[in-house]
Design an enzyme around this catalytic site. Structure first.
Site, PDB file in Angstrom:
ATOM      1  NE  ARG A   1       1.478  35.117  55.259  1.00 57.50           N
ATOM      2  CZ  ARG A   1       2.386  34.725  55.863  1.00 57.50           C
ATOM      3  NH1 ARG A   1       3.473  34.392  55.141  1.00 57.50           N
ATOM      4  NH2 ARG A   1       2.396  34.553  57.177  1.00 57.50           N
TER       5      ARG A   1
ATOM      6  CG  HIS B   1       5.977  38.171  60.550  1.00 52.47           C
ATOM      7  ND1 HIS B   1       5.643  37.621  59.004  1.00 52.47           N
ATOM      8  CD2 HIS B   1       6.758  37.250  61.032  1.00 52.47           C
ATOM      9  CE1 HIS B   1       6.360  36.665  58.842  1.00 52.47           C
ATOM     10  NE2 HIS B   1       7.504  36.531  59.878  1.00 52.47           N
TER      11      HIS B   1
ATOM     12  CD  GLU C   1       6.491  30.498  60.825  1.00 51.97           C
ATOM     13  OE1 GLU C   1       7.234  30.923  61.660  1.00 51.97           O
ATOM     14  OE2 GLU C   1       6.628  29.993  59.770  1.00 51.97           O
TER      15      GLU C   1
ATOM     16  CG  ASN D   1       3.895  29.775  57.477  1.00 51.57           C
ATOM     17  OD1 ASN D   1       2.740  29.991  56.579  1.00 51.57           O
ATOM     18  ND2 ASN D   1       4.452  30.874  58.015  1.00 51.57           N
TER      19      ASN D   1
ATOM     20  CE1 TYR E   1      10.078  27.931  53.901  1.00 52.42           C
ATOM     21  CE2 TYR E   1       8.727  28.068  56.056  1.00 52.42           C
ATOM     22  CZ  TYR E   1       9.413  28.536  54.830  1.00 52.42           C
ATOM     23  OH  TYR E   1       9.144  29.806  54.471  1.00 52.42           O
TER      24      TYR E   1
ATOM     25  CD  GLU F   1       6.567  32.032  55.939  1.00 53.09           C
ATOM     26  OE1 GLU F   1       7.369  31.310  56.214  1.00 53.09           O
ATOM     27  OE2 GLU F   1       6.208  33.156  56.450  1.00 53.09           O
TER      28      GLU F   1
ATOM     29  CD1 TRP G   1      10.596  32.308  52.817  1.00 54.09           C
ATOM     30  CD2 TRP G   1       8.944  33.560  53.080  1.00 54.09           C
ATOM     31  NE1 TRP G   1      11.063  33.233  53.670  1.00 54.09           N
ATOM     32  CE2 TRP G   1      10.085  34.051  53.808  1.00 54.09           C
ATOM     33  CE3 TRP G   1       7.829  34.224  53.338  1.00 54.09           C
ATOM     34  CZ2 TRP G   1       9.992  35.255  54.408  1.00 54.09           C
ATOM     35  CZ3 TRP G   1       7.534  35.328  53.981  1.00 54.09           C
ATOM     36  CH2 TRP G   1       8.762  35.946  54.795  1.00 54.09           C
TER      37      TRP G   1
END
Length: 444
Positions: A32, A76, A122, A266, A268, A334, A377
């Protein structure tokens, strides 16, 4: 960022062939990356930069030559400055037309080789859009109200985040319509949108905190997913924001609703949510105050720098999408572990993170989630938007003090390579002269 910049960074522009060979050696099946609108069409509209066009064609061809599927993001963060200067960028409805024109160039020039298009990275919260760019103002284009501490030169944190988000949705829908009408029958690709997500849990078992969790999901996820699935914004947001939140016309609602073919997530970490009703009493509330809650990072390890491992959070997030939004096709675009840049090539926390989160996606698949891919990521250590060169997420270390910007595999690169190649992850992993064992829960 901390006196550094990304003018050269890991220099993928010149080292793309070397990097693609590393990808192939690692065993990647897909990669990506983003196309820079500013590189391809520097003024936002008008002439195409032929060198930028050639670079992206070369990268795409090199990936395909090595059996790696490109997943491309159209935007982005880097809006051409000319459009920001001319009409304010994403807070102006003119952006819808210009973004669609830019996307048309990308579809025409690259679409014969691209199977997955993501319009905006995002789009909801974390970076250029909404909170970072138009509410708090710590990210480009640095819009915020004068009362906030980031010393923005312009902006209105009470209204602009809602305006920008609305135009992002309209621009996405326009581009999706364009692709499906003009290109999809010939190119056979798919088009979707990428969102940043936490999983939220109540700080306490109080009714107030439990209700605040749903409000957090509405502001972070529902802000975009509700229009995409149901054609309108969440009722909680409309009630709180009132006239500050734009509304869709009937035709706009129909165009936005159902326009996506997959969602990129995404993820985390996980956040604890505490109800904070007092923020609703503020004058000139921004989006953060509108949420009427406080977010507290979930902690289950001693490190203040690394993200705590919450694979159960990703699993529950996928379940939430399945139950709330009709189980859409999802790519984890991500997911990674933050570490200090020069800590060690023996990045055990990242190995543990990869194993845990890939395992959670596997569990979600078994529970019926339509998760279709997982992207770590990041492949290389890069210039991070929030940390510059202080942190790293890469499987490969890049020596920025070496003029050649040499890449070195970390332990995570070797672990991930074994996983992708279907080998037993419990096999030996050699790093320098030391032998390590990894007791994985499953094999590929």
């Amino acid at each position: 960022m901390h006196g550094d910049n990304a003018d050269i960074a890991c220099d993928g522009y010149h080292k793309y062939k070397e990097d693609v060979q590393l990808m192939a050696h690692t065993g990647l099946g897909a990669y990506r990356y983003s196309i820079s609108w500013s590189r391809l069409i520097p003024n936002g509209r008008g002439p195409v930069n032929l060198k930028g066009l050639q670079y992206y064609n070369n990268l795409i061809n090199e990936l395909i030559r090595n059996g790696i599927q490109p997943h491309v993001t159209l935007h982005h963060t880097d809006l051409p400055q000319a459009l920001e200067d001319e009409y304010g960028g994403w807070i102006n409805r003119k952006i819808v037309r210009d973004f669609a024109t830019y996307a048309d160039v990308c579809f025409k020039e690259f679409g014969d080789r691209i199977s997955h298009w993501t319009t905006i990275n995002e789009a909801n919260v974390s970076n250029v859009f909404v909170f970072g760019g138009y509410d708090i103002g710590f990210q480009p284009p640095q819009h915020c109200s004068a009362s906030l501490p980031f010393n923005c030169s312009k902006g209105n944190s009470s209204t602009e985040p809602y305006m920008a988000a609305h135009n992002i949705l309209l621009a996405y829908a326009a581009v999706a319509k364009l692709y499906k009408k003009k290109y999809q029958n010939k190119q056979h690709g798919l088009i979707g949108l990428d969102l940043f997500n936490y999983w939220f849990i109540p700080l306490t078992n109080s009714t107030e905190d439990i209700i605040a969790v749903q409000r957090a999901n509405d502001f972070y996820v529902g802000w975009f997913m509700h229009p995409l699935v149901y054609g309108e914004y969440p009722s909680s947001m409309k009630e709180i924001a009132g006239s500050r939140m734009p509304s869709f016309t009937n035709s706009e609602s129909k165009q936005v609703k159902g326009s996506f073919e997959f969602i990129g997530l995404n993820f985390y970490n996980t956040m604890c949510v505490k109800d904070q009703p007092s923020s609703l009493e503020m004058e000139g509330r921004d989006v953060t105050a509108d949420m009427a809650l406080k977010l507290i990072p979930f902690q289950n390890n001693a490190s203040k720098f690394e993200f705590p491992l919450t694979p159960w959070g990703l699993k529950r997030l996928l379940e939430y999408f399945k139950d709330t939004y009709g189980n859409p096709p999802i790519y984890i675009y991500e997911n990674g572990q933050r570490m200090r840049r020069n800590s060690s090539l023996e990045d055990w926390p990242r190995v543990e993170s990869l194993s845990a989160y890939i395992g959670s996606v596997l569990d979600s698949l078994r529970n019926g989630s339509d998760a279709r891919g997982y992207f770590a990521w990041s492949f290389l250590d890069v210039f991070e938007m929030l940390d510059g060169y202080e942190s790293s997420y890469g499987l490969y270390y890049v020596d920025i003090d070496d003029p050649e910007l040499t890449r070195y595999p970390k332990l995570s690169a070797k672990w991930y390579s074994q996983f992708l190649k279907g080998k037993c992850i419990g096999e030996l992993i050699q790093l320098k002269d030391t032998t390590y064992y990894w007791d994985a829960q499953f094999t590929h």
